[in-house]
Scaffold this motif. Sequence first.
Motif, PDB file in Angstrom:
ATOM      1  N   PRO A 317      -2.267   8.613   3.342  1.00 14.31           N
ATOM      2  CA  PRO A 317      -3.359   7.667   3.084  1.00 14.31           C
ATOM      3  C   PRO A 317      -4.282   8.132   1.958  1.00 14.31           C
ATOM      4  N   PHE A 318      -4.130   9.372   1.503  1.00 13.38           N
ATOM      5  CA  PHE A 318      -5.074   9.910   0.525  1.00 13.38           C
ATOM      6  C   PHE A 318      -5.015   9.178  -0.808  1.00 13.38           C
ATOM      7  N   GLU A 319      -3.823   8.877  -1.298  1.00 10.76           N
ATOM      8  CA  GLU A 319      -3.702   8.225  -2.599  1.00 10.76           C
ATOM      9  C   GLU A 319      -4.341   6.844  -2.596  1.00 10.76           C
ATOM     10  N   PRO A 320      -3.957   5.950  -1.673  1.00  8.85           N
ATOM     11  CA  PRO A 320      -4.604   4.626  -1.709  1.00  8.85           C
ATOM     12  C   PRO A 320      -6.101   4.689  -1.438  1.00  8.85           C
ATOM     13  N   ALA A 321      -6.537   5.634  -0.601  1.00  4.66           N
ATOM     14  CA  ALA A 321      -7.969   5.751  -0.320  1.00  4.66           C
ATOM     15  C   ALA A 321      -8.748   6.116  -1.573  1.00  4.66           C
ATOM     16  N   ALA A 322      -8.122   6.861  -2.480  1.00  2.00           N
ATOM     17  CA  ALA A 322      -8.809   7.251  -3.709  1.00  2.00           C
ATOM     18  C   ALA A 322      -9.172   6.047  -4.572  1.00  2.00           C
ATOM     19  N   TYR A 323      -8.476   4.914  -4.364  1.00  2.00           N
ATOM     20  CA  TYR A 323      -8.745   3.703  -5.129  1.00  2.00           C
ATOM     21  C   TYR A 323      -9.632   2.724  -4.357  1.00  2.00           C
ATOM     22  N   ALA A 324     -10.159   3.168  -3.209  1.00  4.73           N
ATOM     23  CA  ALA A 324     -11.085   2.367  -2.404  1.00  4.73           C
ATOM     24  C   ALA A 324     -10.486   1.036  -1.986  1.00  4.73           C
ATOM     25  N   ALA A 325      -9.201   1.037  -1.640  1.00  9.14           N
ATOM     26  CA  ALA A 325      -8.573  -0.164  -1.099  1.00  9.14           C
ATOM     27  C   ALA A 325      -8.776  -0.181   0.419  1.00  9.14           C
ATOM     28  N   ALA A 326      -8.872  -1.375   0.991  1.00  8.52           N
ATOM     29  CA  ALA A 326      -8.956  -1.505   2.448  1.00  8.52           C
ATOM     30  C   ALA A 326      -7.585  -1.171   3.033  1.00  8.52           C
ATOM     31  N   LEU A 327      -7.525  -0.134   3.881  1.00 10.37           N
ATOM     32  CA  LEU A 327      -6.248   0.399   4.339  1.00 10.37           C
ATOM     33  C   LEU A 327      -5.801  -0.244   5.646  1.00 10.37           C
ATOM     34  N   LEU A 328      -4.515  -0.618   5.682  1.00  2.00           N
ATOM     35  CA  LEU A 328      -3.845  -1.136   6.870  1.00  2.00           C
ATOM     36  C   LEU A 328      -2.627  -0.260   7.118  1.00  2.00           C
ATOM     37  N   HIS A 329      -2.316   0.002   8.386  1.00  2.00           N
ATOM     38  CA  HIS A 329      -1.159   0.846   8.682  1.00  2.00           C
ATOM     39  C   HIS A 329      -0.647   0.557  10.087  1.00  2.00           C
ATOM     40  N   GLY A 330       0.607   0.941  10.320  1.00  2.00           N
ATOM     41  CA  GLY A 330       1.196   0.813  11.638  1.00  2.00           C
ATOM     42  C   GLY A 330       0.872   2.014  12.506  1.00  2.00           C
ATOM     43  N   PRO A 331       1.459   2.085  13.702  1.00  2.00           N
ATOM     44  CA  PRO A 331       1.133   3.161  14.639  1.00  2.00           C
ATOM     45  C   PRO A 331       1.834   4.486  14.375  1.00  2.00           C
ATOM     46  N   ASP A 332       2.904   4.499  13.563  1.00  2.48           N
ATOM     47  CA  ASP A 332       3.667   5.735  13.354  1.00  2.48           C
ATOM     48  C   ASP A 332       3.092   6.505  12.159  1.00  2.48           C
ATOM     49  N   VAL A 333       2.180   7.433  12.451  1.00  5.79           N
ATOM     50  CA  VAL A 333       1.502   8.192  11.398  1.00  5.79           C
ATOM     51  C   VAL A 333       1.690   9.693  11.600  1.00  5.79           C
ATOM     52  N   ALA A 334       2.801  10.091  12.218  1.00  2.00           N
ATOM     53  CA  ALA A 334       3.008  11.487  12.607  1.00  2.00           C
ATOM     54  C   ALA A 334       2.969  12.442  11.425  1.00  2.00           C
ATOM     55  N   ASN A 335       3.430  12.005  10.248  1.00  2.00           N
ATOM     56  CA  ASN A 335       3.463  12.902   9.092  1.00  2.00           C
ATOM     57  C   ASN A 335       2.077  13.271   8.584  1.00  2.00           C
ATOM     58  N   HIS A 336       1.093  12.426   8.884  1.00  2.00           N
ATOM     59  CA  HIS A 336      -0.268  12.646   8.397  1.00  2.00           C
ATOM     60  C   HIS A 336      -1.263  12.351   9.520  1.00  2.00           C
ATOM     61  N   ALA A 337      -0.993  12.934  10.675  1.00  2.00           N
ATOM     62  CA  ALA A 337      -1.785  12.619  11.865  1.00  2.00           C
ATOM     63  C   ALA A 337      -3.262  12.938  11.684  1.00  2.00           C
ATOM     64  N   ALA A 338      -3.574  14.071  11.058  1.00  2.00           N
ATOM     65  CA  ALA A 338      -4.976  14.488  10.937  1.00  2.00           C
ATOM     66  C   ALA A 338      -5.806  13.521  10.095  1.00  2.00           C
ATOM     67  N   PRO A 339      -5.384  13.157   8.871  1.00  2.00           N
ATOM     68  CA  PRO A 339      -6.209  12.211   8.110  1.00  2.00           C
ATOM     69  C   PRO A 339      -6.287  10.830   8.747  1.00  2.00           C
ATOM     70  N   PHE A 340      -5.206  10.385   9.374  1.00  2.00           N
ATOM     71  CA  PHE A 340      -5.270   9.091  10.042  1.00  2.00           C
ATOM     72  C   PHE A 340      -6.218   9.136  11.241  1.00  2.00           C
ATOM     73  N   ALA A 341      -6.278  10.285  11.917  1.00  2.60           N
ATOM     74  CA  ALA A 341      -7.235  10.428  13.019  1.00  2.60           C
ATOM     75  C   ALA A 341      -8.669  10.360  12.495  1.00  2.60           C
ATOM     76  N   ARG A 342      -8.900  10.944  11.328  1.00  2.00           N
ATOM     77  CA  ARG A 342     -10.233  10.857  10.713  1.00  2.00           C
ATOM     78  C   ARG A 342     -10.581   9.417  10.365  1.00  2.00           C
ATOM     79  N   LEU A 343      -9.622   8.687   9.845  1.00  2.00           N
ATOM     80  CA  LEU A 343      -9.851   7.286   9.514  1.00  2.00           C
ATOM     81  C   LEU A 343     -10.152   6.467  10.760  1.00  2.00           C
ATOM     82  N   GLU A 344      -9.407   6.729  11.822  1.00  2.00           N
ATOM     83  CA  GLU A 344      -9.633   5.988  13.065  1.00  2.00           C
ATOM     84  C   GLU A 344     -11.015   6.273  13.642  1.00  2.00           C
ATOM     85  N   ALA A 345     -11.390   7.551  13.650  1.00  2.50           N
ATOM     86  CA  ALA A 345     -12.688   7.919  14.207  1.00  2.50           C
ATOM     87  C   ALA A 345     -13.833   7.284  13.433  1.00  2.50           C
ATOM     88  N   ALA A 346     -13.640   7.104  12.125  1.00  2.91           N
ATOM     89  CA  ALA A 346     -14.690   6.537  11.279  1.00  2.91           C
ATOM     90  C   ALA A 346     -14.610   5.019  11.186  1.00  2.91           C
TER      91      ALA A 346
END
Length: 403
Positions: A317-346
């Motif tokens: 998610p880091f690359e698209p977030a750098a462009y300030a796009a509204a992010l949408l994603h499915g439930p399978d985020v195992a490869n990047h669990a930590a940043p997706f958890a940060r996004l969810e918490a926020a």
Amino acid sequence: MLLYRLIVPIFATLVLARLALRRNWPALRQRLARSPARPGPHLWLHAASNGELASAKPLIVALEAARPDLPLQVTCNSEGGVALAESWGLTARLAPLDLAPVARRMHRDWDVRAHVTLESELWPNRVRTCPGPVFVIGGRLSEGTAKGWRLFGGLLPDVLGRLSYVSAQDAGSLERYLAAGLPRAAAGPVLNLKEFYAPDPRRDATLSAGFDRAHTWLAASTHEGEEEIVLAAHGLAREHEPALRLILAPRHPRRGDAVEGLIREAGLSCARRSRGEAPEEAEVYLADTLGEMGLLYPLAGRLFIGGTLTDRGGHTPFEPAAYAAALLHGPDVANHAAPFARLEAAGAAVEVRDAATLADALTRLAAPEQQEALGRAAQETLRPDTDMDQLVAAITQRLDPPE
């Protein structure tokens, strides 16, 4: 170590035989570290392929600035990675096989003073034969990989004991490194190199003129089985937002023909980037090229992260977030669990499950101000906690230890 010594020559023989059958003699020589070396001392940096190397570009730039006297020699497992490094003006080649004589030859011929390896690229003979310090940056050690290392007895503790500095990608990897034998003194802060991604400064005037960011969404790095969901969601969302445009960028451009077929089956018009077709009139723009995501991200106010509606663990998610796009994603985020958890918490991204929920999310984010607010939230949430200067200092201090 005995088992590793038995397995690696078998793997090496297969790699070399494949190259010989293709008569790819330059690649074969590089795999054996036999092609001509540039004189003078070098810092050897190794990445698996394009993705890892792209993540390391800010680090590469910082190391070149900090140690202009120690030029980088880059190696990658793929020819695509080598080409990317060369496009940046770096000296690059295919990675040598992890045979002890080959590793020694690489260190000797290139006068390697230190070795930096990225993420999960931990090769025992390169580490054991390096005459200087070895660094692992953005290191990743999954539970499965840690279990696999146990087949080789005490090899992993021996390799970890020879490392000078490890900055793990996540807390779980750091714990596993320490449990497997990494000296605590060699453990640096948790750091994901992808956090340092800098937006691509390039722009394509034709593309920029062809899309209205507020009414465009991008499905980035999609995999087989996801395009059908994306196209169905697009059809549903257009019932509420008729002007909505879709840029569809499959992870593997070689699937372009198949994806175009899906677009046509959905009753949508298609223009393909690989054919140089103009995007203005098409309902779906098929971006079936390599190395151009940085040109596509700025075009869309809403972005779906591919690989998250499959069993592939999702993409960064880091690359698209750098462009300030509204992010949408499915439930399978195992490869990047930590940043997706940060996004969810926020509350800085929206999770979807299928075409209906994806379409609903697109519709709820139709207003430009909503897209901008969610995009800025993702951008702020994923800003790096560690300063690049601190990381480079940690490396350079160990390159030149005090006497």
